[in-house]
Motif scaffolding. Structure first.
Motif, mmCIF file in Angstrom:
data_model
loop_
_atom_site.group_PDB
_atom_site.id
_atom_site.type_symbol
_atom_site.label_atom_id
_atom_site.label_comp_id
_atom_site.label_asym_id
_atom_site.label_seq_id
_atom_site.Cartn_x
_atom_site.Cartn_y
_atom_site.Cartn_z
ATOM 1 N N ASP A 30 9.469 -3.631 5.375
ATOM 2 C CA ASP A 30 8.260 -4.132 6.034
ATOM 3 C C ASP A 30 7.488 -2.972 6.666
ATOM 4 O O ASP A 30 6.261 -2.931 6.601
ATOM 5 C CB ASP A 30 8.616 -5.189 7.086
ATOM 6 N N ALA A 31 8.226 -2.029 7.227
ATOM 7 C CA ALA A 31 7.559 -0.845 7.793
ATOM 8 C C ALA A 31 6.969 0.021 6.680
ATOM 9 O O ALA A 31 5.843 0.513 6.784
ATOM 10 C CB ALA A 31 8.552 -0.034 8.626
ATOM 11 N N VAL A 32 7.714 0.181 5.575
ATOM 12 C CA VAL A 32 7.217 0.986 4.449
ATOM 13 C C VAL A 32 5.918 0.382 3.908
ATOM 14 O O VAL A 32 4.962 1.101 3.592
ATOM 15 C CB VAL A 32 8.267 1.061 3.323
ATOM 16 N N ALA A 33 5.878 -0.970 3.841
ATOM 17 C CA ALA A 33 4.737 -1.648 3.216
ATOM 18 C C ALA A 33 3.415 -1.345 3.913
ATOM 19 O O ALA A 33 2.356 -1.408 3.290
ATOM 20 C CB ALA A 33 4.977 -3.159 3.181
ATOM 21 N N SER A 34 3.467 -0.966 5.183
ATOM 22 C CA SER A 34 2.203 -0.649 5.844
ATOM 23 C C SER A 34 1.699 0.751 5.454
ATOM 24 O O SER A 34 0.590 1.135 5.803
ATOM 25 C CB SER A 34 2.342 -0.786 7.364
ATOM 26 N N HIS A 35 2.549 1.507 4.721
ATOM 27 C CA HIS A 35 2.122 2.835 4.242
ATOM 28 C C HIS A 35 1.947 2.903 2.731
ATOM 29 O O HIS A 35 1.306 3.795 2.219
ATOM 30 C CB HIS A 35 3.150 3.901 4.643
ATOM 31 N N VAL A 36 2.621 2.002 2.006
ATOM 32 C CA VAL A 36 2.606 2.068 0.543
ATOM 33 C C VAL A 36 2.049 0.767 -0.020
ATOM 34 O O VAL A 36 2.635 -0.292 0.173
ATOM 35 C CB VAL A 36 4.032 2.298 -0.027
#
Ligand SMILES: *Cc1c(COP(=O)(O)O)cnc(C)c1O
Ligand SMILES: [Zn+2]
Length: 418
Positions: free
Chosen positions: A41-47
């Motif tokens: 979920d944290a990655v999704a805000s960057h990728v």
């Protein structure tokens, strides 16, 4: 700060926190290979598709939020990744396919896909305060580690089996590595390197053991996803030795799917040489892997005792893929056709994946309309001796026009029959 939340043992499934200092699961020993877990979920805000379209970073560092490093040293590395994806317009005729693509990883800085893992290993080692990195390899991981370590000011100590081709050794000696040539096969080189690592406390780049290596290799899947405009191919052909590459390819597609970059995960086809195909046999016979002799010219995938069979087996199974063996003769034919049809110089282990794709029609459910990607994992310049076996030695003629005319006539005839 990265997005790693912990590690999961691929054998007992136990989860460990992110600050562990061991490389394999203490409960399972060397069988307990770990897998890196992220906070997606944290990655999704960057990728996302949009972010990636706007990102012009010409290397694997465009996927930094999906890598287990902090990234403080990425400015200092060789440029790895963002290799071309070509449609194989001529070669695909030999496969009966209409949509065949070549992912040419032979154009990485040290000329193989291994650079994806090595560059990450070097950055990880530096971030953790190591100055010496060690590995054992059939050749490419070694030359790749040597080059990437040199660039980042790390020392490398490399164990190779006796039969590693001179072209690859030349590369790593040139990069200043400490070369340890072990009188034995890959298995011997591997076990001696493990003992030395324990004795001297070096950073361990052995791909089957260190979970970071799969993380580097998965970036090839991210690139394929981007290069196909965020659609998944139907099949991806990967040549398999230890099994770490195909495990990485699978993880890359699975994460792309998890992040909504693609709608489904492609079927992975693991390709081995029939002279050394423990995965193919284990899969066909539904039994554990049996040690096998290493009798193939495709030296980079001649691994009689794969170190990490579980991740590779799982990659093929979970993707509903399949395993195939190809003969050395078909590997040579695939290499020759790739060169003459597409201008791609592949080493035998890379040629193996293309030989596998030449047999695509034999996969149950396969159709000529399938979109198929084949990964060219290493460059033919590493082993020109075998490349010449695939074609023919050059002729020598006198400075004489009539001799030339006879030669040229023969040559033209030969090519017609090819
Ligand atoms: C290492 C390698 C492979 C296979 O990778 P594994 O992780 O050992 O399965 C295939 N092709 C080339 C050129 C390689 O160097
Ligand atoms: Zn375990």
């Amino acid at each position: 700060m990265n997005h790693v939340i912990g590690y999961q043992c691929t054998t007992c499934q136990r989860i460990y926190p992110r600050d562990i200092t061991f490389l394999t699961c203490p409960d399972c020993g060397v069988e307990g290979i770990l897998e890196v877990l992220y906070d997606y979920d944290a990655v999704a805000s960057h990728v996302s598709r949009e972010r990636l379209r706007d990102d012009s970073t010409p290397s694997i560092w465009r996927y930094l939020p999906l890598l287990p490093i902090n990234g403080t040293m990425i400015e200092d590395t060789l440029r790895v990744g963002m290799t071309p994806l070509y449609q194989a317009r001529s070669f695909q005729k030999h496969t009966g396919l209409h949509h065949l693509y070549i992912k040419d990883d032979g154009v990485n800085p040290t000329m193989s896909l291994k650079d994806r893992a090595s560059v990450l290993a070097v950055v990880d080692a530096r971030e953790r305060g190591y100055d010496t990195i060690c590995c054992s390899s059939t050749g490419n991981a070694a030359s790749s580690l040597a080059g990437n370590a040199a660039r980042c000011g790390c020392r490398s100590v490399i164990f190779v089996p006796k039969r590693a081709p001179m072209g690859k050794l030349a590369q790593l000696i040139y990069f200043g590595a400490t070369l340890v040539r072990v009188d034995g096969d890959y298995h011997d080189a591997f076990s001696l390197s493990q003992k030395a690592i324990e004795r001297y406390g070096w950073y361990n780049r052995n791909a089957a053991i260190n979970p970071v290596m799969v993380e580097g290799k998965k970036t090839v899947a991210f690139e394929i996803v981007e290069q196909l405009q965020f659609t998944a191919p139907d099949y991806v052909y990967v040549s398999v030795g230890d099994g770490c590459t195909i495990a990485g390819v699978y993880k890359g597609f699975r994460e792309s799917h998890r992040l909504g970059l693609i709608e489904r995960i492609p079927k992975l086809i693991g390709v081995q040489s029939s002279g050394c195909d423990p995965f193919v046999r284990a899969w066909k016979e539904e039994k554990p892997l049996q040690p096998q002799k290493e009798m193939t010219l495709a030296d980079s995938i001649a691994v009689g005792v794969p170190r990490n069979p579980q991740k590779a087996m799982n990659a093929v199974k979970a993707s509903s893929g399949s395993w195939v063996s190809v003969s050395d003769a078909l590997i040579l034919e695939a290499m020759r056709r790739l060169g003459q049809d597409e201008g791609i110089f592949a080493e035998p282990a890379a040629g193996a994946a293309f030989a596998g794709a030449m047999l695509h029609q034999s996969i149950p459910g396969a159709t000529p309309e399938d979109t198929v990607v084949v990964i060219a994992t290493g460059n033919g310049l590493k082993d020109t001796k075998t490349a010449l076996d695939a074609v023919s030695e050059p002729h020598l003629i006198k400075n004489d026009l009539s001799e030339f005319i006879a030669f040229y006539h023969n040559e033209t005839q030969r090519r017609k029959h090819d």
